[in-house]
Scaffold this active site. Structure first.
Site, PDB file in Angstrom:
ATOM      1  N   LYS A 264      29.481  -0.654 -49.013  1.00 60.40           N
ATOM      2  CA  LYS A 264      30.475  -0.187 -48.045  1.00 60.40           C
ATOM      3  C   LYS A 264      31.803  -0.866 -48.346  1.00 60.40           C
ATOM      4  CE  LYS A 264      28.013   1.106 -43.816  1.00 60.40           C
ATOM      5  NZ  LYS A 264      27.917   0.828 -42.373  1.00 60.40           N
TER       6      LYS A 264
ATOM      7  N   SER B 265      33.741   0.872 -33.366  1.00 57.57           N
ATOM      8  CA  SER B 265      34.634   0.191 -34.318  1.00 57.57           C
ATOM      9  C   SER B 265      35.482   1.225 -35.057  1.00 57.57           C
ATOM     10  CB  SER B 265      33.801  -0.605 -35.335  1.00 57.57           C
ATOM     11  OG  SER B 265      33.054  -1.601 -34.693  1.00 57.57           O
TER      12      SER B 265
END
Ligand code: PNS
Length: 171
Positions: free
Chosen positions: A47, A134
């Site tokens: 990621k 988030s």
């Protein structure tokens, strides 16, 4: 008589990119239920998060510095292996809405398949945080919107610093 009950440890795993007040709410609820709750930040080189692991650890550590029952750590690999290493009997996850349920149930049952002794406990945050994520925090902030009250003060400061350094990625 001395209390010989083993410490009840929970891990609260996630990406926390960045920590939101929804996460904080779940951690406070978990801290009230368990002797220790370990905020376990996933190290995932695949990621590309906005905040480095070091930055995410710092934000969580500062947020919970006055709470001895809350610990911040990082982990790689299988969550159940990490939980076992930490002597945790519980995995805590937050459940904001029905839309979270399918993914959380899949993970909980897969984790039970991998380790039948570790229970997943799904906890609901305060209603005022059920829309919070988030991803949305990063998007709103990148577009100039206010995230005050949605993230800890330090997270807001660190987001502003990222914006000063260049455009904030929204993903
Ligand atoms: O905050 P997130 O991104 O929803 O957290 C997801 C997380 C970190 C809990 C999940 O990806 C995970 O547990 N990763 C570790 C690898 C693993 O154990 N995978 C199998 C879980 S069923």
């Amino acid at each position: 008589m001395e209390n010989s009950r083993p410490e009840r440890i929970a891990v609260y795993p996630g990406t926390f990119d960045p920590l939101t007040n929804g996460h904080v709410d779940i951690i406070q609820r978990g801290a009230a239920l368990f002797d220790r709750i370990v905020v376990a930040i996933l190290v995932n080189p695949a990621k590309s998060p906005l905040f480095s692991v070091k930055e995410r650890v710092e934000m969580a550590e500062v947020t919970f510095e006055s709470q001895p029952g809350v610990e911040v750590d990082t982990f790689q690999g299988l969550l159940v292996e990490y939980a076992r290493r930490r002597n945790a009997s519980v995995i805590v996850r937050g459940l904001r809405a029905i839309s979270d349920f399918e993914y959380e149930m899949q993970m909980a049952l897969m984790n039970r398949h991998l380790s039948s002794t570790i229970e997943t406990v799904l906890m609901m945050p305060a209603e005022s945080y059920t829309y919070l994520s988030s991803r949305l925090v990063k998007e709103v902030f990148a577009l100039g919107g206010s995230v005050r009250g949605l993230v800890p003060d330090l997270v807001e400061t660190r987001l502003a610093e990222k914006l000063e350094a260049g455009p904030v990625r929204r993903a």
